[in-house]
Design a protein around this motif. Structure first.
Motif, PDB file in Angstrom:
ATOM      1  N   VAL A   1      22.082  64.982  21.702  1.00 14.84           N
ATOM      2  CA  VAL A   1      22.762  64.614  20.449  1.00 14.84           C
ATOM      3  C   VAL A   1      23.577  65.800  19.933  1.00 14.84           C
ATOM      4  O   VAL A   1      24.727  65.619  19.504  1.00 14.84           O
ATOM      5  CB  VAL A   1      21.746  64.149  19.382  1.00 14.84           C
TER       6      VAL A   1
ATOM      7  N   TYR B   1      21.622  61.247  13.146  1.00 16.56           N
ATOM      8  CA  TYR B   1      22.440  62.456  13.047  1.00 16.56           C
ATOM      9  C   TYR B   1      23.738  62.155  12.287  1.00 16.56           C
ATOM     10  O   TYR B   1      24.124  62.897  11.387  1.00 16.56           O
ATOM     11  CB  TYR B   1      22.760  62.970  14.456  1.00 16.56           C
ATOM     12  N   GLN B   2      24.389  61.071  12.644  1.00 13.13           N
ATOM     13  CA  GLN B   2      25.658  60.727  12.002  1.00 13.13           C
ATOM     14  C   GLN B   2      25.484  60.359  10.532  1.00 13.13           C
ATOM     15  O   GLN B   2      26.349  60.656   9.710  1.00 13.13           O
ATOM     16  CB  GLN B   2      26.345  59.610  12.771  1.00 13.13           C
TER      17      GLN B   2
ATOM     18  N   ARG C   1      21.267  59.540  17.541  1.00 12.79           N
ATOM     19  CA  ARG C   1      22.683  59.722  17.187  1.00 12.79           C
ATOM     20  C   ARG C   1      23.012  59.077  15.846  1.00 12.79           C
ATOM     21  O   ARG C   1      23.736  59.647  15.031  1.00 12.79           O
ATOM     22  CB  ARG C   1      23.577  59.147  18.278  1.00 12.79           C
TER      23      ARG C   1
ATOM     24  N   PRO D   1      27.414  64.375  19.642  1.00 15.30           N
ATOM     25  CA  PRO D   1      26.862  63.568  18.544  1.00 15.30           C
ATOM     26  C   PRO D   1      27.458  62.173  18.399  1.00 15.30           C
ATOM     27  O   PRO D   1      26.915  61.357  17.655  1.00 15.30           O
ATOM     28  CB  PRO D   1      27.144  64.416  17.304  1.00 15.30           C
TER      29      PRO D   1
END
Length: 151
Positions: free
Chosen positions: A146, A111-112, A108, A150
């Motif tokens: 995710v 991803y962020q 996560r 997310p």
């Protein structure tokens, strides 16, 4: 008297390498073998370092996992890299199995970092993001979780 690096024995050369960072046994075998040490002297030196607990693949794996996890890599990629460095499957599985929920948070975070501002990706964009996370070594289940949530 000057310090001649080329005249060091296998044990001393390995100690110098270990002083900089942890190494797996295979890494040291490759480095010292490439430096021209014969197999008998090399194995004796590495066995002695293991006996003295200065060379320890489990400790190396722990350090490696921590470092790669902090850099945003997942367990599949880390396991692959450890095995390439000669760490046994038993040690790899032991180091990576302890952190299942932590891997979700690592994915996560990654991803962020990459997609903090974009909202509602279409199918193609989701597929591209999934490939990115899979390429960083996250298992399919974590990638799905995710993409579904997310945050």
């Amino acid at each position: 008297m000057s310090f001649d690096r080329n005249r060091l024995g296998a044990h001393e050369r390995a100690l110098a390498l270990l002083a900089r960072r942890e190494h797996s046994r295979r890494e040291l075998e490759q480095k010292l073998g490439g430096a021209g040490f014969d197999g008998k002297e090399l194995n004796a030196a590495l066995d002695r370092l293991e006996t003295e607990d200065l060379l320890n693949d489990a400790r190396y794996a722990e350090s490696f996992v921590r470092s790669r996890r902090e850099r945003g890599y997942g367990p599949l990629k880390i396991a692959y890299d450890l095995r390439r460095r000669g760490v046994s499957d038993h040690i790899v599985n032991n180091e990576l199995s302890n952190l299942p929920e932590e891997w979700l948070e690592v994915a996560r975070t990654q991803y962020q970092k990459r997609w903090a501002t974009r909202e509602n990706p279409d199918f193609r964009e989701k597929a591209r993001r999934a490939r990115y996370l899979a390429g960083r070594g996250f298992p399919e289940e974590i990638v799905r979780r995710v993409l579904r949530d997310p945050v």
